[in-house]
Design an enzyme around this catalytic site. Structure first.
Site, PDB file in Angstrom:
ATOM      1  N   LEU A  15      -1.170   4.145  -8.713  1.00 20.75           N
ATOM      2  CA  LEU A  15      -1.739   3.992  -7.378  1.00 20.75           C
ATOM      3  C   LEU A  15      -0.871   3.109  -6.483  1.00 20.75           C
ATOM      4  O   LEU A  15      -0.775   3.332  -5.289  1.00 20.75           O
ATOM      5  CB  LEU A  15      -3.149   3.382  -7.460  1.00 20.75           C
ATOM      6  CG  LEU A  15      -4.202   4.216  -8.176  1.00 20.75           C
ATOM      7  CD1 LEU A  15      -5.505   3.439  -8.271  1.00 20.75           C
ATOM      8  CD2 LEU A  15      -4.425   5.534  -7.451  1.00 20.75           C
ATOM      9  N   GLY A  16      -0.274   2.096  -7.070  1.00 20.44           N
ATOM     10  CA  GLY A  16       0.506   1.171  -6.258  1.00 20.44           C
ATOM     11  C   GLY A  16       1.496   0.401  -7.100  1.00 20.44           C
ATOM     12  O   GLY A  16       1.335   0.251  -8.312  1.00 20.44           O
ATOM     13  N   LYS A  17       2.539  -0.098  -6.425  1.00 25.15           N
ATOM     14  CA  LYS A  17       3.569  -0.858  -7.117  1.00 25.15           C
ATOM     15  C   LYS A  17       4.122  -1.875  -6.129  1.00 25.15           C
ATOM     16  O   LYS A  17       4.549  -1.531  -5.026  1.00 25.15           O
ATOM     17  CB  LYS A  17       4.676   0.091  -7.602  1.00 25.15           C
ATOM     18  CG  LYS A  17       5.933  -0.584  -8.111  1.00 25.15           C
ATOM     19  CD  LYS A  17       6.927   0.496  -8.507  1.00 25.15           C
ATOM     20  CE  LYS A  17       8.346   0.003  -8.397  1.00 25.15           C
ATOM     21  NZ  LYS A  17       9.321   1.054  -8.750  1.00 25.15           N
ATOM     22  N   GLY A  19       5.567  -6.370  -5.708  1.00 21.69           N
ATOM     23  CA  GLY A  19       6.341  -7.439  -6.311  1.00 21.69           C
ATOM     24  C   GLY A  19       5.574  -8.241  -7.336  1.00 21.69           C
ATOM     25  O   GLY A  19       6.150  -9.051  -8.066  1.00 21.69           O
ATOM     26  N   ASP A 133      -3.931 -12.499   1.753  1.00 20.08           N
ATOM     27  CA  ASP A 133      -3.116 -11.301   1.963  1.00 20.08           C
ATOM     28  C   ASP A 133      -3.937 -10.201   2.631  1.00 20.08           C
ATOM     29  O   ASP A 133      -3.958  -9.047   2.187  1.00 20.08           O
ATOM     30  CB  ASP A 133      -2.519 -10.802   0.650  1.00 20.08           C
ATOM     31  CG  ASP A 133      -1.291  -9.912   0.872  1.00 20.08           C
ATOM     32  OD1 ASP A 133      -0.744  -9.922   1.994  1.00 20.08           O
ATOM     33  OD2 ASP A 133      -0.885  -9.218  -0.063  1.00 20.08           O
TER      34      ASP A 133
END
Length: 329
Positions: A15-17, A19, A133
């Site tokens: 789904l996401g990548k 840092g 965030d």
């Protein structure tokens, strides 16, 4: 796809990548009906002792929350030397998918967005946590009912456990407040980021691309049609100096409700009851702001150890080319 983590969670796709970590859509093979869930794997680009601490803190914070618009944590565990967190899956798309440069939301839509997210963010602050965030990629809109969910607490600060001292710099450029870029954050830092997010949708421009004046405040009013009342609220949300910003989410909501009363479109409660209910939050925020000002004066510029970027939205990711690459590329 034939990857099963800890014998229980079958990976479906990424789904996401980012840092800090990678996230995957998975099936819980050990649960009745094999429901879908989100598996988050700690995969920092930059190794730092704070990374694991923040990862475990995120799990502890989410376990403490009981809010219908914040995904719950199922469990956190270590498997073959890697650390994983399992969360409820929210079927929807993050708001970055709704944004295209030049496309502007209506003022009414922005007001509705702010009212909904300020209530969720107010709950987070009541629990003595700072998200740190806030941005479109960390807000999901459910497909079935359009409700907004706040996700990705990987950069969270727990005020019950953390002292107000310089910390690893977290957040996303363009959204994070100036004091947060110096390693110090308050409730007002989240308010700043939410205000920048609203300005993005109102203008059709990324905050990082907006011009600034000599005081480093973004110049955006000429890029959209907006009432003076809403513009004033957004300007106060995004003041460079944290002491000039709203001191709590309920103060912003009170002004938004006054705006709505003037337009006679939404029934609202009195600002007096809001102030009474959240007086503790406002007092805590004022104390934090003064502590931040003292801290900035004492420590000067804080070196950036690392900047933790968002893990990315939990909707619509690309599938890895191979099963082995998916978990350890």
């Amino acid at each position: 796809m034939n990857i099963i983590v800890d014998g229980r969670y079958q990976i479906i796709k990424r789904l996401g990548k980012g840092g800090f970590a990678h996230t995957y859509l998975a099936k819980n093979l050990a649960a009745l009906g094999e429901p879908q869930c989100v598996v988050k794997q700690l995969r920092p680009k930059v190794e730092h002792p704070r990374m694991l601490q923040l990862f475990k803190l995120e799990a502890a914070i989410l376990d403490r929350f009981q809010h219908s618009q914040i995904p719950k944590t199922v469990e956190c565990f270590e498997h073959q030397g890697d650390f994983f967190m399992v969360q409820d899956f929210v079927a929807g798309d993050d708001l970055s998918k709704e944004f295209t440069i030049g496309h502007r939301w209506s003022e009414a839509k922005v007001i509705g967005f702010l009212r909904e997210m300020l209530k969720v963010l107010g709950y987070v602050h009541q629990k003595q946590a700072i998200h740190r965030d806030i941005k479109p990629a960390n807000i999901i809109r459910r497909w079935d009912n359009g409700q907004l969910y706040l996700i990705d607490f990987g950069a969270v600060q727990d005020l019950e456990g953390d002292s107000l001292v310089p910390m690893t710099v977290v957040g996303t450029p363009g959204y994070h407040a100036p004091e947060q870029a110096a390693g110090l954050a308050t409730f007002g830092s989240d308010i700043y980021a939410l205000g920048m997010t609203a300005i993005q949708f109102l203008t059709g421009h990324y905050p990082l691309h907006l011009p600034k004046n000599a005081a480093h405040e973004v110049l955006w009013r000429d890029l959209t049609k907006v009432s003076d009342r809403l513009a004033t609220i957004l300007e106060q949300m995004t003041r460079v100096e944290c002491i000039d910003r709203y001191d709590c989410t309920m103060a912003v909501l009170a002004d938004l409700e006054t705006l709505s009363r003037c337009d006679n479109d939404i029934p609202v409660s009195s600002s007096r009851s809001i102030d009474a209910e959240f007086s503790h939050q406002r007092l805590t925020s004022k104390i934090m702001t003064m502590a931040i000002l003292v801290g900035l004066g004492l420590v000067g510029t804080v070196g950036v150890v690392s900047r933790i970027q968002s893990v990315g939205g939990m909707g619509g990711g690309s599938i890895s080319d191979s099963p082995l690459d998916l978990m350890h590329e």
